[in-house]
Design an enzyme around this catalytic site. Structure first.
Site, PDB file in Angstrom:
ATOM      1  N   GLY A   7       0.817  -1.206   0.000  1.00 54.60           N
ATOM      2  CA  GLY A   7       0.000   0.000   0.000  1.00 54.60           C
ATOM      3  C   GLY A   7       0.851   1.255   0.000  1.00 54.60           C
ATOM      4  N   GLY A   9      -0.615   4.274   1.319  1.00 55.81           N
ATOM      5  CA  GLY A   9      -1.472   5.184   2.062  1.00 55.81           C
ATOM      6  C   GLY A   9      -0.672   6.059   2.995  1.00 55.81           C
ATOM      7  N   VAL A  11       0.476   5.746   6.136  1.00 57.31           N
ATOM      8  CA  VAL A  11       1.593   5.185   6.908  1.00 57.31           C
ATOM      9  C   VAL A  11       2.623   4.537   5.991  1.00 57.31           C
ATOM     10  CG1 VAL A  11       2.251   3.508   8.674  1.00 57.31           C
ATOM     11  CG2 VAL A  11       0.183   4.885   8.967  1.00 57.31           C
ATOM     12  N   LYS A 186       1.546  -0.208  23.511  1.00 55.83           N
ATOM     13  CA  LYS A 186       0.864   0.643  22.547  1.00 55.83           C
ATOM     14  C   LYS A 186      -0.614   0.272  22.456  1.00 55.83           C
ATOM     15  CE  LYS A 186       0.550   2.236  17.786  1.00 55.83           C
ATOM     16  NZ  LYS A 186       0.961   2.087  16.376  1.00 55.83           N
ATOM     17  N   GLU A 269     -11.489  -0.248  13.183  1.00 58.18           N
ATOM     18  CA  GLU A 269     -10.726  -1.372  13.709  1.00 58.18           C
ATOM     19  C   GLU A 269     -11.228  -1.767  15.094  1.00 58.18           C
ATOM     20  OE1 GLU A 269      -6.324  -1.432  11.843  1.00 58.18           O
ATOM     21  OE2 GLU A 269      -6.620   0.159  13.318  1.00 58.18           O
TER      22      GLU A 269
END
Length: 310
Positions: A7, A9, A11, A186, A269
């Protein structure tokens, strides 16, 4: 090192673009429409670290992958993992390493189940970025870090080689032996931020200013941290201190990307950030335990998805 970024995108495009600009051999695995965009306009980065445009972007479609890559950098949304694996599978060979930068933990089992335990590293990225209306990548803060390592905690030659390749991008890179612990930490922070800002449809500052807001934030953080502790990953105090500083910053405009997804009517998500954490909590709880804020936050997201068919 041949690097395939899955990808282009916000990030993957940011980190892959920075590496390509630094001279690394980077190819982006994209769909045909994105390949055409990049061919016409290049990969555009708008950033407090310096704007940049990568012309002559190397892209490939899944059907045209003809040889394995050394490193696959995976930064898709967790709900796109299955389709992403199908797309990059032709790029995986006996010596390929997969570095996922997804939220939560469930993706590790999925990736190792399909490609083998030895192929997968652990990793997290720390960046706030999005695509604007022109499809340029906009970095919203100065933070741009990748932290990664072997899942068994060992040091390895491949980690050293990958760290050197990543550092061509000029962003911060940390190769550590406690990556699983950092992934859990995280996850706790993200679940608290997403759960609170989605449940109350407000920023951190707005939540803290509301009656009971500070108690709710503290309760949710403690619930998420307790799940990590139950699974052998109690929060280290330096992390807990940094997290509390962000979650209890008066007047903070901080929100989770999950809230922005809800506000824009997009898929979330929720299952991977909130639902999986909740499932792990329930596994260690007696039947009939009272509902928690984590459970309410997950229910809120699932109700949104049901209403909007997401």
């Amino acid at each position: 090192m041949r690097i395939l970024v899955v990808g282009a995108g916000a990030v993957g495009g940011y980190f892959g673009g920075r590496m390509a600009l630094g001279g690394a051999d980077v190819t982006f695995l994209v769909r045909e429409a994105r390949a055409q965009e990049l061919a016409e306009h290049g990969l555009v980065i708008k950033s407090p670290k310096g704007d940049a445009t990568l012309a002559n972007v190397k892209t490939v479609l899944s059907a045209r992958i003809d040889a394995p890559y050394d490193l696959i950098l995976l930064s898709c949304k967790a709900y796109d993992l299955d389709s992403a694996m199908d797309a990059f599978a032709p790029a995986v060979g006996p010596s390929t390493t997969i570095l996922p930068l997804l939220n939560g933990m469930r993706h590790l089992d999925v990736l190792r189940g399909r490609f083998g335990q030895a192929s997968v590293l652990g990793g997290v990225c720390l960046i706030a970025a999005t695509l604007d209306a022109s499809r340029a990548i906009v970095q919203m803060t100065n933070m741009h870090t990748i932290v990664f390592g072997e899942l068994d905690g060992t040091q390895s030659a491949r980690v050293d080689a990958i760290a050197a390749a990543l550092r061509t991008g000029g962003f911060d890179v940390e190769a550590i032996d406690a990556i699983v612990q950092q992934m859990w930490e995280k996850w706790v922070f993200l679940a608290t931020l997403a759960g609170s800002t989605c449940l109350f449809r407000a920023s951190v500052g707005d939540i803290l200013a509301a009656p009971g807001g500070q108690v709710a934030m503290r309760t949710l953080f403690d619930e998420c941290a307790a799940v990590a502790a139950e699974h052998g990953h109690a929060m280290r105090e330096p992390f807990a201190e940094r997290s509390r500083a962000m979650l209890f910053a008066q007047g903070s405009p901080l929100t989770a990307s999950m809230l922005r997804d809800i506000e824009n009517g997009l898929r979330t998500e929720g299952d991977h950030v909130l639902g999986d954490l909740l499932a792990r909590r329930r596994a260690n709880q007696p039947a009939g335990a009272p509902p928690t804020l984590l459970e309410l936050a997950y229910t809120h997201v699932k109700a949104y998805e049901a209403r909007h068919g997401r």
